[in-house]
Design a protein around this motif. Sequence first.
Motif, PDB file in Angstrom:
ATOM      1  N   LYS B 251     -27.164 -59.901   5.278  1.00 22.09           N
ATOM      2  CA  LYS B 251     -26.063 -59.146   6.098  1.00 22.09           C
ATOM      3  C   LYS B 251     -25.340 -60.035   6.659  1.00 22.09           C
ATOM      4  CE  LYS B 251     -26.955 -54.675   7.966  1.00 22.09           C
ATOM      5  NZ  LYS B 251     -27.550 -53.767   8.987  1.00 22.09           N
ATOM      6  N   GLY B 252     -24.026 -59.924   7.065  1.00 19.70           N
ATOM      7  CA  GLY B 252     -23.314 -60.872   7.735  1.00 19.70           C
ATOM      8  C   GLY B 252     -21.929 -60.988   7.438  1.00 19.70           C
ATOM      9  N   THR B 253     -21.145 -62.202   7.801  1.00 18.74           N
ATOM     10  CA  THR B 253     -19.805 -62.274   7.602  1.00 18.74           C
ATOM     11  C   THR B 253     -19.652 -63.001   6.064  1.00 18.74           C
ATOM     12  OG1 THR B 253     -19.812 -64.572   8.343  1.00 18.74           O
ATOM     13  CG2 THR B 253     -19.141 -62.625   9.848  1.00 18.74           C
ATOM     14  N   PRO B 254     -18.739 -63.113   5.623  1.00 23.52           N
ATOM     15  CA  PRO B 254     -18.653 -63.663   4.148  1.00 23.52           C
ATOM     16  C   PRO B 254     -19.104 -65.118   4.217  1.00 23.52           C
ATOM     17  CG  PRO B 254     -16.832 -62.713   4.343  1.00 23.52           C
ATOM     18  CD  PRO B 254     -17.376 -62.319   5.857  1.00 23.52           C
ATOM     19  N   GLU B 255     -18.861 -65.971   5.326  1.00 25.23           N
ATOM     20  CA  GLU B 255     -19.317 -67.241   5.400  1.00 25.23           C
ATOM     21  C   GLU B 255     -20.966 -67.344   5.316  1.00 25.23           C
ATOM     22  OE1 GLU B 255     -18.357 -70.875   5.739  1.00 25.23           O
ATOM     23  OE2 GLU B 255     -17.006 -69.542   4.994  1.00 25.23           O
ATOM     24  N   GLU B 256     -21.646 -66.609   6.143  1.00 32.61           N
ATOM     25  CA  GLU B 256     -22.811 -66.278   6.264  1.00 32.61           C
ATOM     26  C   GLU B 256     -23.417 -65.904   5.153  1.00 32.61           C
ATOM     27  OE1 GLU B 256     -22.565 -64.940  10.911  1.00 32.61           O
ATOM     28  OE2 GLU B 256     -23.131 -63.520   9.564  1.00 32.61           O
ATOM     29  N   VAL B 257     -22.946 -64.948   4.511  1.00 36.51           N
ATOM     30  CA  VAL B 257     -23.741 -64.515   3.218  1.00 36.51           C
ATOM     31  C   VAL B 257     -23.518 -65.763   2.053  1.00 36.51           C
ATOM     32  CG1 VAL B 257     -23.542 -62.889   1.307  1.00 36.51           C
ATOM     33  CG2 VAL B 257     -23.460 -62.079   3.753  1.00 36.51           C
ATOM     34  N   ARG B 258     -22.359 -66.213   1.941  1.00 37.94           N
ATOM     35  CA  ARG B 258     -22.320 -67.179   0.834  1.00 37.94           C
ATOM     36  C   ARG B 258     -23.086 -68.291   1.047  1.00 37.94           C
ATOM     37  NH1 ARG B 258     -16.631 -68.448  -0.488  1.00 37.94           N
ATOM     38  NH2 ARG B 258     -15.930 -67.772   1.332  1.00 37.94           N
ATOM     39  N   ASN B 259     -23.513 -68.747   2.175  1.00 39.81           N
ATOM     40  CA  ASN B 259     -24.392 -70.066   2.232  1.00 39.81           C
ATOM     41  C   ASN B 259     -25.872 -69.464   2.417  1.00 39.81           C
ATOM     42  OD1 ASN B 259     -22.282 -71.699   2.187  1.00 39.81           O
ATOM     43  ND2 ASN B 259     -21.854 -71.254   4.112  1.00 39.81           N
ATOM     44  N   ASP B 260     -25.986 -68.401   2.264  1.00 41.85           N
ATOM     45  CA  ASP B 260     -27.509 -67.763   2.426  1.00 41.85           C
ATOM     46  C   ASP B 260     -28.448 -68.051   1.339  1.00 41.85           C
ATOM     47  OD1 ASP B 260     -29.756 -66.194   2.884  1.00 41.85           O
ATOM     48  OD2 ASP B 260     -28.929 -64.940   4.232  1.00 41.85           O
ATOM     49  N   PRO B 261     -29.652 -68.804   1.699  1.00 43.55           N
ATOM     50  CA  PRO B 261     -30.373 -69.405   0.490  1.00 43.55           C
ATOM     51  C   PRO B 261     -31.025 -68.223  -0.163  1.00 43.55           C
ATOM     52  CG  PRO B 261     -31.240 -69.943   2.677  1.00 43.55           C
ATOM     53  CD  PRO B 261     -30.081 -69.547   2.790  1.00 43.55           C
ATOM     54  N   VAL B 262     -31.263 -67.065   0.664  1.00 42.82           N
ATOM     55  CA  VAL B 262     -31.905 -65.868  -0.159  1.00 42.82           C
ATOM     56  C   VAL B 262     -30.989 -65.319  -1.231  1.00 42.82           C
ATOM     57  CG1 VAL B 262     -33.089 -63.552   0.237  1.00 42.82           C
ATOM     58  CG2 VAL B 262     -33.216 -65.668   2.032  1.00 42.82           C
ATOM     59  N   VAL B 263     -29.609 -65.258  -0.785  1.00 44.14           N
ATOM     60  CA  VAL B 263     -28.514 -64.612  -1.698  1.00 44.14           C
ATOM     61  C   VAL B 263     -28.462 -65.423  -2.956  1.00 44.14           C
ATOM     62  CG1 VAL B 263     -26.482 -64.111  -1.648  1.00 44.14           C
ATOM     63  CG2 VAL B 263     -27.547 -63.638   0.332  1.00 44.14           C
ATOM     64  N   ILE B 264     -28.391 -66.792  -2.787  1.00 50.00           N
ATOM     65  CA  ILE B 264     -28.049 -67.713  -3.558  1.00 50.00           C
ATOM     66  C   ILE B 264     -29.268 -67.506  -4.747  1.00 50.00           C
ATOM     67  CG2 ILE B 264     -28.001 -69.990  -4.346  1.00 50.00           C
ATOM     68  CD1 ILE B 264     -26.608 -70.544  -1.422  1.00 50.00           C
ATOM     69  N   GLU B 265     -30.559 -67.507  -4.269  1.00 45.69           N
ATOM     70  CA  GLU B 265     -31.603 -67.210  -5.102  1.00 45.69           C
ATOM     71  C   GLU B 265     -31.514 -66.049  -5.929  1.00 45.69           C
ATOM     72  OE1 GLU B 265     -35.545 -67.895  -3.507  1.00 45.69           O
ATOM     73  OE2 GLU B 265     -36.054 -66.586  -4.966  1.00 45.69           O
ATOM     74  N   ALA B 266     -31.331 -64.992  -5.169  1.00 43.62           N
ATOM     75  CA  ALA B 266     -31.174 -63.688  -5.728  1.00 43.62           C
ATOM     76  C   ALA B 266     -30.358 -63.751  -6.982  1.00 43.62           C
ATOM     77  CB  ALA B 266     -30.899 -62.591  -4.859  1.00 43.62           C
ATOM     78  N   TYR B 267     -29.019 -64.159  -6.773  1.00 37.66           N
ATOM     79  CA  TYR B 267     -28.006 -64.433  -7.721  1.00 37.66           C
ATOM     80  C   TYR B 267     -28.337 -65.367  -8.872  1.00 37.66           C
ATOM     81  CZ  TYR B 267     -24.677 -61.109  -6.031  1.00 37.66           C
ATOM     82  OH  TYR B 267     -23.856 -59.845  -5.819  1.00 37.66           O
ATOM     83  N   LEU B 268     -29.116 -66.553  -8.691  1.00 42.79           N
ATOM     84  CA  LEU B 268     -29.288 -67.513  -9.559  1.00 42.79           C
ATOM     85  C   LEU B 268     -30.508 -67.147 -10.272  1.00 42.79           C
ATOM     86  CD1 LEU B 268     -28.553 -70.863  -7.552  1.00 42.79           C
ATOM     87  CD2 LEU B 268     -27.193 -69.825  -9.627  1.00 42.79           C
ATOM     88  N   GLY B 269     -31.283 -66.483  -9.744  1.00 42.83           N
ATOM     89  CA  GLY B 269     -32.620 -65.758 -10.400  1.00 42.83           C
ATOM     90  C   GLY B 269     -32.347 -65.309 -11.807  1.00 42.83           C
ATOM     91  N   LYS B 270     -31.221 -64.637 -11.904  1.00 33.50           N
ATOM     92  CA  LYS B 270     -30.743 -63.925 -13.196  1.00 33.50           C
ATOM     93  C   LYS B 270     -29.466 -64.345 -13.542  1.00 33.50           C
ATOM     94  CE  LYS B 270     -31.766 -59.684 -10.878  1.00 33.50           C
ATOM     95  NZ  LYS B 270     -32.944 -60.046 -10.512  1.00 33.50           N
ATOM     96  N   LYS B 271     -29.080 -64.243 -14.735  1.00 33.03           N
ATOM     97  CA  LYS B 271     -27.542 -64.286 -15.134  1.00 33.03           C
ATOM     98  C   LYS B 271     -26.904 -63.147 -14.527  1.00 33.03           C
ATOM     99  CE  LYS B 271     -28.197 -62.273 -19.527  1.00 33.03           C
ATOM    100  NZ  LYS B 271     -28.378 -62.183 -20.862  1.00 33.03           N
TER     101      LYS B 271
END
Lengths: 340, 276
Positions: B251-271
Motif C-alpha cells: 500500500k502506498g504512493t505510486p513511487e513506493e509501490v513501484r519499488n516495493d520488492p514484494v510487489v515486484i516479486e508478485a508480478y514477476l512470479g507469473k506472466k
Amino acid sequence: MKKNYKKIPMPVRYAINFVLLLAFLLIVNALIENKVISRSNSIVVVSIGINIILAVSLNLATGYLGQLPLGHAGFMAVGAYSSAILVKNIGATWLTIPLGMVFGGLVAAIFGLIIGIPALRLKGDYLAIITLGFGEIIRVVLLNIDSVLGFKLTYGAASLKNIPKTTNFINTYIVVIITCFVIHTMMKSRHGRAILSIRENEIAAESCGIKTTYYKTLGFVVSAFFAGVAGSLLAGNLGLLNPQSFGFMKSIEILVMVVLGGMGSMAGSVISATVLTALPEVLRAFDTYRMVVYSLLLIIVMIFKPSGLMGKYDFSLSHLLEKLLNFKSSRGKKSEERGS
Amino acid sequence: MARRDIRAPFIPERDKDKTPILECVDLGIDFGGLTAVDDFNMTIGRTEIAGLIGPNGAGKTTVFNLLTRVYKPSRGKILLEGRDIESMNTIQVNKAGIARTFQNIRLFNELTVLENVLIGLHNEMNYNLLSAVLRMPHFWKDEKIAKNRALELLSLFGMEDLAGQKAGSLPYGAQRRLEIVRALATNPSLLLLDEPAAGMNPSETSELMENIRKVRDTFKIAILLIEHDMNLVMGICEGIVVLNYGKIIAKGTPEEVRNDPVVIEAYLGKKGDVPC
Ligand SMILES: Nc1ncnc2c1ncn2[C@@H]1O[C@H](COP(=O)(O)OP(=O)(O)OP(=O)(O)O)[C@@H](O)[C@H]1O
Ligand SMILES: [Mg+2]
C-alpha cells in the motif's frame, strides 16, 4: 445537415395524430353504418381491435420487459368474467360499460400483482412456469365452479350467457387507441426506460439505482390490466363466455402475434395482430389449419428474420410526415449546392 | 525506504480532516472453500484517485462486487462516509453514492447513447407514472433538464455527437467511456472503474487519464480504479493498494509501490503485466 433536420413541435404532432386517428374512426364507422362492411365483418373488425390490445399489452411484458409470460389468456379470462358479471348485474349504460372495462382490467391487474411479486423477485424463467400454471388454473377453476358464495355467477362449463352486447367498433377503437397511447407514453418516460434497462441488462440497471423488482412488477401488472380490458371487450362482443376459449393455445396465439410482429415493436404487434386475425376470415379453409399455419409462419420468420417483422422498429404517423418534409427540403438543398 | 503498514489507512493530506469516503475494515469473502478476499483494509479520501492493482484473479473485481453489495461479505465491514452499508442492497448503495463500471462492459446495447445516460439519471427525475402518461408539465420539465444534463455529461467525454447512436454499435473505447458517463449520471460520491482502459489504444488511454482527472476536479468526488495499464495507474493514482491471492501485499504512493520488492516479486512470479 443534422442541424437543419426539421422537427414538428410536440403539440402539433399530437394534433396531427389525433386528426388522423379521428378520420380513420369516422370513415370505418361510416362504412359499418352504411353496411359497406357487413354485420359479420364488423364483428371481425372488433376482434381485430381486441387482439391488438392483447398483442400490444403482451409486447410490454415480453418485448419491452424481456419476460416470457405464458398465461395472457388467463388475465383476459379474469377480466372478461369479472366485467361481464358486473355489467350483467347492474345493467349496461353509458357509464357502466367503461366501468366494467376498468373493473375487468383492475381485477386482472390484481391477479398480475399477486403472481408477479413472488415470481419477478427471482431471476430467471420462473415467470414463464408460474404464468403457465396460472392460465391453466384459471381455466379449470372457471370450468368447474358455477357459483360463488351461493350466487350463481360463472355457470362453469355451461358458459356464462346473456351478457349485454355492449362492444361495438367505436368503443373498441377508442380502447385500442387508449391502450397504445398509454403504453407508448409510458415507454417514452423514465419509467419505460427503467423497464427497457431491465431487459437490456438487469445487473447494470441495479447499479444505476433502478428498482428492478418494482419496475418488473409494474410492467407485468400494466400488461395484465390491458389483457383484462381486452377480456371485457370480448365479453361484450360475444355475449357469451366459455372457459375453454381461454386455454393455453389462446396465450400462445397472442404470443405468436407478438413474436411475428417483432418483440419490442408496438407497430409490429398491431400489424401482425391485424393480419393474423383477418386471415382466417378471408381464407375460410385456413381456420382449420390455423395453428399449423401459425407454427409454419413462426418457423419461417425465425429462420429469415429472427427479430420479427418490424424488429424493434416503431413508427409514428407524424414521424413519417417529418421524414417527408425533410426529404423534400434536403432535395431542394442538394440542387442548390450543385448550382453554386 | 520503510514499508508502509498494510493495515493502516493511507489517504492524501488534503482529505485528512474529513471523514473518508470509504473505509473497508477487515473485509473478507469466501466462495465455498476459496477465500477470494481476506483482511482487506482500505481507506479512500473524499477527493482521492486511488488504484487497486494485482495479478489476474487476485480478487480486485470481487472487492468492487463487495462494495456494491453484489456479494455479501463473509467478514468485516464497509463504511461509506462513516455509515455502515451492511443493510443496503445494490440499488440503495447506488443511491447512497457508489457508482461503478464493469470489467466486461454492461451497457444497454439496444438503446441509444442518450437513453443509456438518461437511465443513469432516473433517480434525478421525480415525475410519477401518471404525469408521464398524461404528459403533464412536470414530465416535460424533468425530461428537458435531464436531457440537457445528459448531453452535458456526454460532452465531458466528447461524446455528445454520438447521442443518437445505439450503445451496442459504438467502438470499444467509446463504450467504456459511455459506461463512465452513465455511472457519473447517478451523481456518485465514489466512482468505481473496473479496468477503464482495457482495449483502448495508447492515445485513447492518455485521453482517458486526462478525463478521469477532469471528472475528479469537476465533481470533487473520489475515484477507485482497477487497472492493468501501469502507466495509467502510476500516472494518476495518489494511493495504490496491491492485491495478491485476495490479500493486500502493499500500500502506498505510486513511487513506493513501484519499488516495493514484494510487489515486484508478485508480478514477476507469473506472466502478466510488470509495474513500469
Ligand atoms: N461468484 C464467484 N464464485 C466463485 N468464485 C469466484 C466468484 N467470483 C470470483 N471468484 C473467484 O475469486 C477470485 C478473484 O476473482 P476476481 O474476478 O475478483 O479477480 P480479478 O482480480 O478481478 O482478476 P482480473 O484481473 O482477471 O479481472 C478468482 O479466483 C475467481 O475465480
Ligand atoms: Mg477483474
